[in-house]
Design a protein around this motif. Structure first.
Motif, PDB file in Angstrom:
ATOM      1  N   SER A 114       0.566  -1.072   0.058  1.00 17.24           N
ATOM      2  CA  SER A 114      -0.103   0.029   0.167  1.00 17.24           C
ATOM      3  C   SER A 114       0.762   1.110   0.025  1.00 17.24           C
ATOM      4  O   SER A 114       0.546   2.231  -0.593  1.00 17.24           O
ATOM      5  CB  SER A 114      -0.751   0.005   1.174  1.00 17.24           C
ATOM      6  N   LEU A 115       2.089   1.314   0.708  1.00 15.25           N
ATOM      7  CA  LEU A 115       2.922   2.483   0.668  1.00 15.25           C
ATOM      8  C   LEU A 115       3.450   2.704  -0.715  1.00 15.25           C
ATOM      9  O   LEU A 115       3.474   3.920  -1.088  1.00 15.25           O
ATOM     10  CB  LEU A 115       3.779   2.218   1.894  1.00 15.25           C
ATOM     11  N   ALA A 116       3.778   1.560  -1.256  1.00 14.20           N
ATOM     12  CA  ALA A 116       4.365   1.818  -2.485  1.00 14.20           C
ATOM     13  C   ALA A 116       3.512   2.074  -3.581  1.00 14.20           C
ATOM     14  O   ALA A 116       3.806   2.975  -4.199  1.00 14.20           O
ATOM     15  CB  ALA A 116       4.986   0.308  -2.843  1.00 14.20           C
ATOM     16  N   ALA A 117       2.257   1.659  -3.521  1.00 14.54           N
ATOM     17  CA  ALA A 117       1.175   2.196  -4.439  1.00 14.54           C
ATOM     18  C   ALA A 117       0.862   3.625  -4.030  1.00 14.54           C
ATOM     19  O   ALA A 117       0.814   4.423  -5.079  1.00 14.54           O
ATOM     20  CB  ALA A 117       0.129   1.378  -4.108  1.00 14.54           C
ATOM     21  N   ALA A 118       0.821   4.093  -3.061  1.00 14.82           N
ATOM     22  CA  ALA A 118       0.563   5.523  -2.764  1.00 14.82           C
ATOM     23  C   ALA A 118       1.890   6.449  -3.105  1.00 14.82           C
ATOM     24  O   ALA A 118       1.585   7.461  -3.732  1.00 14.82           O
ATOM     25  CB  ALA A 118       0.468   5.875  -1.165  1.00 14.82           C
ATOM     26  N   GLU A 119       3.171   5.880  -3.201  1.00 20.17           N
ATOM     27  CA  GLU A 119       4.192   6.780  -3.610  1.00 20.17           C
ATOM     28  C   GLU A 119       4.216   6.640  -4.956  1.00 20.17           C
ATOM     29  O   GLU A 119       4.604   7.603  -5.515  1.00 20.17           O
ATOM     30  CB  GLU A 119       5.548   6.042  -2.904  1.00 20.17           C
ATOM     31  N   LYS A 120       3.846   5.772  -5.773  1.00 22.81           N
ATOM     32  CA  LYS A 120       3.965   5.669  -7.060  1.00 22.81           C
ATOM     33  C   LYS A 120       2.596   6.485  -7.929  1.00 22.81           C
ATOM     34  O   LYS A 120       2.993   7.449  -8.682  1.00 22.81           O
ATOM     35  CB  LYS A 120       3.488   4.316  -7.585  1.00 22.81           C
ATOM     36  N   ALA A 121       1.593   6.481  -6.934  1.00 20.68           N
ATOM     37  CA  ALA A 121       0.561   7.577  -7.157  1.00 20.68           C
ATOM     38  C   ALA A 121       0.683   9.217  -6.973  1.00 20.68           C
ATOM     39  O   ALA A 121       0.296   9.802  -7.597  1.00 20.68           O
ATOM     40  CB  ALA A 121      -0.903   6.862  -6.991  1.00 20.68           C
ATOM     41  N   THR A 122       1.448   9.417  -5.969  1.00 22.76           N
ATOM     42  CA  THR A 122       1.664  10.611  -5.564  1.00 22.76           C
ATOM     43  C   THR A 122       2.863  11.390  -5.337  1.00 22.76           C
ATOM     44  O   THR A 122       3.049  12.542  -5.363  1.00 22.76           O
ATOM     45  CB  THR A 122       0.902  10.580  -3.908  1.00 22.76           C
ATOM     46  N   GLY A 123       3.960  10.464  -5.518  1.00 23.54           N
ATOM     47  CA  GLY A 123       5.219  10.763  -5.241  1.00 23.54           C
ATOM     48  C   GLY A 123       5.636  11.122  -3.825  1.00 23.54           C
ATOM     49  O   GLY A 123       6.839  11.487  -3.471  1.00 23.54           O
ATOM     50  N   VAL A 124       4.885  10.726  -3.037  1.00 24.75           N
ATOM     51  CA  VAL A 124       5.136  10.938  -1.462  1.00 24.75           C
ATOM     52  C   VAL A 124       5.711   9.690  -0.798  1.00 24.75           C
ATOM     53  O   VAL A 124       5.001   8.641  -0.966  1.00 24.75           O
ATOM     54  CB  VAL A 124       4.086  11.281  -0.659  1.00 24.75           C
ATOM     55  N   ALA A 193     -11.319  16.330  14.770  1.00 22.68           N
ATOM     56  CA  ALA A 193     -10.684  15.541  13.809  1.00 22.68           C
ATOM     57  C   ALA A 193     -10.896  14.091  13.682  1.00 22.68           C
ATOM     58  O   ALA A 193     -11.138  13.531  14.718  1.00 22.68           O
ATOM     59  CB  ALA A 193      -9.223  15.734  13.909  1.00 22.68           C
ATOM     60  N   LEU A 194     -11.056  13.528  12.643  1.00 24.12           N
ATOM     61  CA  LEU A 194     -11.611  12.112  12.497  1.00 24.12           C
ATOM     62  C   LEU A 194     -10.504  11.123  11.795  1.00 24.12           C
ATOM     63  O   LEU A 194      -9.609  11.507  10.960  1.00 24.12           O
ATOM     64  CB  LEU A 194     -12.687  12.396  11.306  1.00 24.12           C
ATOM     65  N   GLY A 195     -10.969   9.867  12.310  1.00 24.82           N
ATOM     66  CA  GLY A 195     -10.186   8.704  11.689  1.00 24.82           C
ATOM     67  C   GLY A 195      -8.799   8.564  12.100  1.00 24.82           C
ATOM     68  O   GLY A 195      -8.082   9.664  12.783  1.00 24.82           O
ATOM     69  N   GLN A 196      -8.195   7.667  11.325  1.00 26.00           N
ATOM     70  CA  GLN A 196      -6.619   7.568  11.641  1.00 26.00           C
ATOM     71  C   GLN A 196      -5.704   8.640  11.077  1.00 26.00           C
ATOM     72  O   GLN A 196      -4.665   8.841  11.741  1.00 26.00           O
ATOM     73  CB  GLN A 196      -6.467   6.031  11.026  1.00 26.00           C
ATOM     74  N   PRO A 197      -6.052   9.179   9.800  1.00 26.61           N
ATOM     75  CA  PRO A 197      -5.374  10.512   9.428  1.00 26.61           C
ATOM     76  C   PRO A 197      -5.588  11.682  10.341  1.00 26.61           C
ATOM     77  O   PRO A 197      -4.951  12.658  10.044  1.00 26.61           O
ATOM     78  CB  PRO A 197      -5.596  10.615   7.985  1.00 26.61           C
ATOM     79  N   GLN A 198      -6.551  11.691  11.096  1.00 24.00           N
ATOM     80  CA  GLN A 198      -6.843  12.895  11.898  1.00 24.00           C
ATOM     81  C   GLN A 198      -7.443  13.969  10.937  1.00 24.00           C
ATOM     82  O   GLN A 198      -6.991  15.117  10.968  1.00 24.00           O
ATOM     83  CB  GLN A 198      -5.915  13.150  12.835  1.00 24.00           C
ATOM     84  N   PHE A 199      -8.285  13.755   9.885  1.00 18.89           N
ATOM     85  CA  PHE A 199      -8.599  14.740   9.082  1.00 18.89           C
ATOM     86  C   PHE A 199     -10.032  15.796   9.775  1.00 18.89           C
ATOM     87  O   PHE A 199     -10.865  15.047  10.310  1.00 18.89           O
ATOM     88  CB  PHE A 199      -9.372  14.106   7.713  1.00 18.89           C
ATOM     89  N   MET A 200     -10.092  16.792   9.418  1.00 19.65           N
ATOM     90  CA  MET A 200     -11.116  17.447   9.763  1.00 19.65           C
ATOM     91  C   MET A 200     -12.119  17.126   8.620  1.00 19.65           C
ATOM     92  O   MET A 200     -11.830  16.789   7.758  1.00 19.65           O
ATOM     93  CB  MET A 200     -10.746  19.129   9.742  1.00 19.65           C
ATOM     94  N   GLU A 223      -6.310   0.672   6.826  1.00 20.07           N
ATOM     95  CA  GLU A 223      -5.059   0.915   6.608  1.00 20.07           C
ATOM     96  C   GLU A 223      -4.577   1.558   5.279  1.00 20.07           C
ATOM     97  O   GLU A 223      -3.770   2.430   5.048  1.00 20.07           O
ATOM     98  CB  GLU A 223      -3.945  -0.062   7.127  1.00 20.07           C
ATOM     99  N   ALA A 224      -4.955   0.751   4.109  1.00 17.24           N
ATOM    100  CA  ALA A 224      -4.787   1.018   2.941  1.00 17.24           C
ATOM    101  C   ALA A 224      -5.229   2.393   2.550  1.00 17.24           C
ATOM    102  O   ALA A 224      -4.714   3.248   1.784  1.00 17.24           O
ATOM    103  CB  ALA A 224      -5.068   0.228   1.927  1.00 17.24           C
ATOM    104  N   ASP A 225      -6.516   2.745   2.985  1.00 17.67           N
ATOM    105  CA  ASP A 225      -7.319   3.819   2.705  1.00 17.67           C
ATOM    106  C   ASP A 225      -6.541   5.128   3.367  1.00 17.67           C
ATOM    107  O   ASP A 225      -6.387   6.285   2.917  1.00 17.67           O
ATOM    108  CB  ASP A 225      -8.644   3.901   2.946  1.00 17.67           C
ATOM    109  N   THR A 226      -6.017   4.732   4.611  1.00 18.51           N
ATOM    110  CA  THR A 226      -5.393   5.804   5.465  1.00 18.51           C
ATOM    111  C   THR A 226      -4.209   6.199   4.765  1.00 18.51           C
ATOM    112  O   THR A 226      -3.888   7.257   4.618  1.00 18.51           O
ATOM    113  CB  THR A 226      -5.322   5.235   6.792  1.00 18.51           C
TER     114      THR A 226
END
Length: 411
Positions: A114-124, A193-200, A223-226
């Protein structure tokens, strides 16, 4: 939310109300929900059933900070009752750093795909996502105790930022209407703030992402969505792929600490030419030399110093605190590279009452300095203003408030 935000909020405490007065305010709260919140929620597609279910049994939370009940005005707490402003080093306590690192390494292995997929999609980079995830919710292990509608309702009805929290309350109602929270439970931090990322709530609507491919964004149990959501947030706030967040450095005495700040950037090659070196002894990466860098000295001359990149300020967009962004970057490096502690120790700075710092800030403002507001917190504008005053007075520039300055600045 972080300690810095809570400390700012505690500056504004309303005088306590008698029990009978609180009962009257509770009645006004219900009227406000009906006359102000419900029409706005209805316009956003919230049903009456969702509205009533969300506020069933909800009363005001009188224990929250930053409250200004009807008929009262904000007041600054007395000097004797307010906390001292601690050393920035306290933010990096051993338990927090080691815990976030150890669990973060475990999460890096468990969620590598999931971390690799997120990095590929966003560069983060994944280790940066992990740093935020760990700080915000302990990788989903920290209990989030509050009823979001009670928190946001209270702060929307009676706080110094009522309009902001009212908007967030309406956004939370649209989340409930959409059935996004598992089981219908909408729990939040003390600030909403909500959820695991603590988003407003408004950030959920903007940045929550589907990382596991099930067609929905679940920042509560997935976790993958977070991971995907945190990465998406950073990407859309300007994360520059391929650049680091920053480097711990040694700043020669000949380089003034008054050069700190995001408005005084220059190519990292120029900082190096001025004699600033990485504490590791390694040169700055070749791909960073032409990029803009900024001097960061969160404890002035009394602690570690850094050259940070624009990505550092993207981390600050997640939470407007130098120490928060530094913690995230530092923990991320420890997870990814096995980095150790900062090379420079945190000195014995801090320990002043915020009212004392605020008086210093007001004195500097009268001299024409821009301190970023007299809030009693030594942000970068206050730090470098102190340094400029020290240099003008023929003093060694430390760029941090000290007890000995009180009499000189506020006779």
């Amino acid at each position: 939310m972080p300690l810095r935000v809570l400390l700012i909020a505690l500056m504004f405490l309303a005088a306590p109300l008698a029990a009978q007065d609180r009962a009257a305010v509770e009645s006004q709260f219900r009227t406000w929900l009906e006359q102000t919140v419900w029409p706005r929620a209805r316009e956003r597609g919230v049903s009456r059933a969702t509205f009533e279910r969300s506020f069933a049994g909800v009363t005001l939370n009188w224990d929250l900070p930053d409250l200004v009940p009807p008929g009262t005005t904000p007041r600054t707490p007395d000097r004797q009752t307010q906390a001292e402003f601690g050393s920035p080093g306290a933010y990096f306590n051993r338990g927090s750093i080691d815990g976030a690192t150890a669990v973060g390494r475990e999460m890096a292995r468990r969620h590598a795909a999931s971390l690799a997929a997120a990095e590929k999609a966003t560069g983060v980079p994944g280790h940066i996502v992990l740093g935020i995830w760990g700080r915000e919710s302990g990788y989903g292990r920290v209990a989030i105790p509050h009823n979001a509608f009670r928190v946001l309702g209270t702060k929307g009805f009676m706080s110094t930022r009522a309009a902001y929290f009212t908007d967030e309350l309406v956004a939370a109602l649209t989340i409930a209407q959409g059935g996004h929270a598992p089981g219908g439970a909408l729990k939040s931090s003390w600030a909403g703030a909500l959820g695991q990322p603590q988003f407003m709530p408004s950030n959920f609507r903007l940045y929550a992402a589907d990382g596991d491919g099930d067609g929905r964004a679940d920042i509560w149990t997935s976790e993958a969505d977070t991971i995907a959501s945190i990465a998406t947030y950073l990407q859309r706030h300007g994360w520059v792929a391929g650049r680091d967040w920053g480097f711990e450095v040694r700043v020669p005495d000949a380089v003034s600490c008054t050069l700190e700040g995001p408005d005084q950037g220059r190519p990292i090659a120029q900082w190096a030419a001025m004699g600033i070196e990485r504490v590791s002894g390694r040169p700055f990466p070749a791909n960073e030399l032409a990029g803009e860098g900024f001097l960061l000295m969160p404890a002035g001359r009394g602690g570690p110093a850094f050259i940070v990149t624009p990505n550092f300020y993207v981390l600050k967009d997640y939470n407007m605190s130098d120490l928060y962004a530094l913690f995230v970057g530092h923990v991320g490096d420890r997870i990814a590279y096995g980095s150790g502690d900062f090379a420079a120790p945190w000195g014995q700075v801090g320990g002043l009452y915020r009212s004392d710092v605020a008086r210093m800030q007001r004195a500097l403002e009268r001299m024409g300095h821009d301190v970023g507001g007299a809030d009693g917190l030594p942000g970068f504008k206050t730090r470098r203003s102190i340094g400029r005053w020290q240099e003008a007075a023929g003093r060694p520039a430390t760029c941090f408030p000290e007890a000995a300055m009180k009499s000189a600045l506020t006779p």
